[in-house]
Design a protein around this motif. Structure first.
Motif, PDB file in Angstrom:
ATOM      1  N   ILE A   1     -71.608 -13.704 -44.286  1.00 29.00           N
ATOM      2  CA  ILE A   1     -70.490 -14.294 -43.545  1.00 29.00           C
ATOM      3  C   ILE A   1     -69.183 -14.025 -44.270  1.00 29.00           C
ATOM      4  N   ASN A   2     -69.287 -13.957 -45.588  1.00 33.90           N
ATOM      5  CA  ASN A   2     -68.076 -13.882 -46.399  1.00 33.90           C
ATOM      6  C   ASN A   2     -68.185 -12.703 -47.358  1.00 33.90           C
ATOM      7  N   PRO A   3     -68.241 -11.471 -46.811  1.00 30.31           N
ATOM      8  CA  PRO A   3     -68.434 -10.338 -47.697  1.00 30.31           C
ATOM      9  C   PRO A   3     -67.311 -10.253 -48.727  1.00 30.31           C
ATOM     10  N   GLN A   4     -67.593  -9.613 -49.855  1.00 25.75           N
ATOM     11  CA  GLN A   4     -66.667  -9.562 -50.990  1.00 25.75           C
ATOM     12  C   GLN A   4     -65.212  -9.379 -50.538  1.00 25.75           C
ATOM     13  N   ARG A   5     -64.352 -10.316 -50.972  1.00 29.12           N
ATOM     14  CA  ARG A   5     -62.984 -10.300 -50.470  1.00 29.12           C
ATOM     15  C   ARG A   5     -61.984  -9.871 -51.531  1.00 29.12           C
ATOM     16  N   GLU A   6     -62.461  -9.110 -52.501  1.00 32.42           N
ATOM     17  CA  GLU A   6     -61.595  -8.785 -53.619  1.00 32.42           C
ATOM     18  C   GLU A   6     -60.341  -8.030 -53.214  1.00 32.42           C
ATOM     19  N   ASP A   7     -60.469  -7.218 -52.124  1.00 35.83           N
ATOM     20  CA  ASP A   7     -59.330  -6.415 -51.688  1.00 35.83           C
ATOM     21  C   ASP A   7     -58.113  -7.279 -51.406  1.00 35.83           C
ATOM     22  N   ALA A   8     -58.385  -8.479 -50.895  1.00 38.40           N
ATOM     23  CA  ALA A   8     -57.284  -9.374 -50.547  1.00 38.40           C
ATOM     24  C   ALA A   8     -56.679 -10.010 -51.796  1.00 38.40           C
ATOM     25  N   GLY A   9     -57.232  -9.691 -52.975  1.00 39.39           N
ATOM     26  CA  GLY A   9     -56.678 -10.215 -54.214  1.00 39.39           C
ATOM     27  C   GLY A   9     -57.028 -11.677 -54.436  1.00 39.39           C
ATOM     28  N   GLN A  10     -57.940 -12.212 -53.609  1.00 41.61           N
ATOM     29  CA  GLN A  10     -58.287 -13.627 -53.768  1.00 41.61           C
ATOM     30  C   GLN A  10     -59.387 -13.773 -54.802  1.00 41.61           C
ATOM     31  N   ARG A  11     -59.396 -14.920 -55.496  1.00 38.11           N
ATOM     32  CA  ARG A  11     -60.501 -15.185 -56.392  1.00 38.11           C
ATOM     33  C   ARG A  11     -61.727 -15.465 -55.534  1.00 38.11           C
ATOM     34  N   LEU A  12     -62.834 -14.842 -55.888  1.00 39.45           N
ATOM     35  CA  LEU A  12     -64.049 -15.051 -55.103  1.00 39.45           C
ATOM     36  C   LEU A  12     -64.675 -16.390 -55.497  1.00 39.45           C
ATOM     37  N   PRO A  13     -65.352 -17.039 -54.574  1.00 36.95           N
ATOM     38  CA  PRO A  13     -65.862 -18.387 -54.853  1.00 36.95           C
ATOM     39  C   PRO A  13     -67.057 -18.408 -55.803  1.00 36.95           C
ATOM     40  N   VAL A  14     -67.227 -19.562 -56.443  1.00 39.75           N
ATOM     41  CA  VAL A  14     -68.436 -19.825 -57.238  1.00 39.75           C
ATOM     42  C   VAL A  14     -69.187 -20.956 -56.541  1.00 39.75           C
ATOM     43  N   VAL A  15     -70.477 -20.741 -56.316  1.00 37.92           N
ATOM     44  CA  VAL A  15     -71.335 -21.787 -55.752  1.00 37.92           C
ATOM     45  C   VAL A  15     -72.298 -22.218 -56.857  1.00 37.92           C
ATOM     46  N   ALA A  16     -72.229 -23.485 -57.251  1.00 38.78           N
ATOM     47  CA  ALA A  16     -73.086 -24.016 -58.322  1.00 38.78           C
ATOM     48  C   ALA A  16     -74.218 -24.828 -57.691  1.00 38.78           C
TER      49      ALA A  16
ATOM     50  N   GLU B   1     -73.952 -25.118 -44.210  1.00 37.69           N
ATOM     51  CA  GLU B   1     -72.862 -25.902 -43.629  1.00 37.69           C
ATOM     52  C   GLU B   1     -71.908 -26.366 -44.742  1.00 37.69           C
ATOM     53  N   ILE B   2     -72.495 -26.834 -45.859  1.00 37.09           N
ATOM     54  CA  ILE B   2     -71.676 -27.312 -46.986  1.00 37.09           C
ATOM     55  C   ILE B   2     -70.830 -26.169 -47.531  1.00 37.09           C
ATOM     56  N   VAL B   3     -71.455 -25.006 -47.748  1.00 39.14           N
ATOM     57  CA  VAL B   3     -70.715 -23.872 -48.321  1.00 39.14           C
ATOM     58  C   VAL B   3     -69.582 -23.480 -47.373  1.00 39.14           C
ATOM     59  N   ARG B   4     -69.899 -23.395 -46.090  1.00 37.39           N
ATOM     60  CA  ARG B   4     -68.876 -22.967 -45.126  1.00 37.39           C
ATOM     61  C   ARG B   4     -67.696 -23.934 -45.131  1.00 37.39           C
ATOM     62  N   GLN B   5     -67.999 -25.238 -45.107  1.00 35.12           N
ATOM     63  CA  GLN B   5     -66.912 -26.241 -45.087  1.00 35.12           C
ATOM     64  C   GLN B   5     -66.059 -26.163 -46.345  1.00 35.12           C
ATOM     65  N   ARG B   6     -66.727 -26.053 -47.504  1.00 35.34           N
ATOM     66  CA  ARG B   6     -65.990 -26.021 -48.770  1.00 35.34           C
ATOM     67  C   ARG B   6     -65.124 -24.762 -48.885  1.00 35.34           C
ATOM     68  N   LEU B   7     -65.667 -23.633 -48.421  1.00 37.07           N
ATOM     69  CA  LEU B   7     -64.901 -22.387 -48.524  1.00 37.07           C
ATOM     70  C   LEU B   7     -63.699 -22.422 -47.588  1.00 37.07           C
ATOM     71  N   GLU B   8     -63.887 -23.021 -46.419  1.00 35.68           N
ATOM     72  CA  GLU B   8     -62.753 -23.142 -45.487  1.00 35.68           C
ATOM     73  C   GLU B   8     -61.670 -24.010 -46.110  1.00 35.68           C
TER      74      GLU B   8
ATOM     75  N   ALA C   1     -61.179 -24.515 -49.362  1.00 34.14           N
ATOM     76  CA  ALA C   1     -60.561 -23.793 -50.479  1.00 34.14           C
ATOM     77  C   ALA C   1     -59.576 -22.755 -49.948  1.00 34.14           C
ATOM     78  N   ASP C   2     -59.936 -22.092 -48.819  1.00 36.51           N
ATOM     79  CA  ASP C   2     -59.059 -21.077 -48.238  1.00 36.51           C
ATOM     80  C   ASP C   2     -57.761 -21.696 -47.748  1.00 36.51           C
ATOM     81  N   SER C   3     -57.887 -22.855 -47.061  1.00 39.19           N
ATOM     82  CA  SER C   3     -56.674 -23.448 -46.482  1.00 39.19           C
ATOM     83  C   SER C   3     -55.780 -24.037 -47.565  1.00 39.19           C
ATOM     84  N   ALA C   4     -56.357 -24.302 -48.758  1.00 43.44           N
ATOM     85  CA  ALA C   4     -55.542 -24.850 -49.859  1.00 43.44           C
ATOM     86  C   ALA C   4     -54.775 -23.744 -50.582  1.00 43.44           C
ATOM     87  N   GLN C   5     -55.128 -22.467 -50.306  1.00 41.29           N
ATOM     88  CA  GLN C   5     -54.496 -21.360 -51.052  1.00 41.29           C
ATOM     89  C   GLN C   5     -53.102 -21.020 -50.526  1.00 41.29           C
TER      90      GLN C   5
END
Ligand code: DC
Length: 243
Positions: A6-21, A230-237, A239-243
């Motif tokens: 769903i969220n293929p590597q986004r490095e091109d956009a210069g964004q830090r990629l997420p960490v899932v613990a 669902e948790i990962v998707r919500q958290r990533l959304e 984190a994205d909107s906070a950037q």
């Protein structure tokens, strides 16, 4: 498509990629969940427990006592541990040799729990784990990932289940090769390992304050995966909107 990230590597956009613990006790299903989330979200899957297991195997091979912190620390200089993420877990290399199967054995699991109580061992491996995840884009599973290794992880999941259920799942997975092993002995070994992992002085197993708890005692694995996605998707959304 089911397996399309769903969220293929986004490095091109210069964004830090997420960490899932993903943290939790032995036998909770962390490895299967981590492999699934890594595939689903296009992240690298890293099993921190395999590093403790590899060091424990080195101690076994070199006849070093699991209680001798100084002797274990002396091994660091001649020990190289590598994790190679694969679709179903990690290939583990110890000093260049493939020990993927050997580190899964019960004696190594038990030794890993013992060597992991030592602060010097933890400091050595935590530094390597942080380096592996420094650029983000990883799912890392273990006991202290959300509390210690990546306290700023975008997503933290604590996966738990009753000891009887974890023991039963482990027993059913162990197959005919371990026919001499009884369900009771698997549950007893898990309880012992849990107690050591939860009560050690340095970075004991515990949920981070901001982790989301999933108790899978009465859940099927499909339900655990759906909830986690669902948790990962919500958290990533978020984190994205906070950037
Ligand atoms: O996840 P595992 O069963 O492969 O872990 C083996 C042991 O390693 C576990 O009993 C405790 C230790 N460990 C740890 O202390 N911290 C981690 N992040 C991962 C594992």
């Amino acid at each position: 498509m089911e397996n399309e990230p769903i969220n293929p590597q986004r490095e091109d956009a210069g964004q830090r990629l997420p960490v899932v613990a993903i943290d939790g006790p032995a036998g909770a299903g962390k490895s299967t969940l981590a492999a699934h989330l890594a595939r689903r979200f296009g992240l690298l899957n890293l099993e921190s427990g395999a590093m403790y297991r590899a060091l424990a195997l080195k101690a076994i091979e070199c006849d070093v006592s699991f209680t001798d912190e100084a002797a274990l620390a002396a091994l660091f200089a001649t020990t190289r541990i590598e994790l190679q993420p694969q679709s179903e877990g990690n290939r583990v290399l110890l000093d260049g040799h493939d020990v993927t199967r050997r580190v899964r054995d019960r004696d190594v699991a038990e030794a890993a729990s013992q060597v992991s109580v030592h602060p010097q061992v933890r400091a050595w491996l935590v530094a390597q784990q942080r380096a592996l995840g420094a650029r983000g884009g990883v799912v890392m599973e273990g006991r202290d990932i959300g509390t210690k290794v990546f306290p700023n992880a975008e997503v933290k999941i604590f996966l738990d289940a009753a000891p009887e259920v974890r023991g039963q799942r482990r027993f059913l997975q162990s197959g005919p090769a371990q026919a001499a092993v009884t369900e009771e002995s698997v549950i007893a070994a898990l309880r012992e390992r849990d107690a050591r992992d939860r009560t050690r002085a340095t970075s004991p197993l515990e949920a981070a304050e901001d982790a989301i708890l999933i108790d899978s005692t009465h859940m099927s694995f499909d339900e655990v995966m759906a909830r986690s996605e669902e948790i990962v998707r919500q958290r990533l959304e978020k984190a994205d909107s906070a950037q």
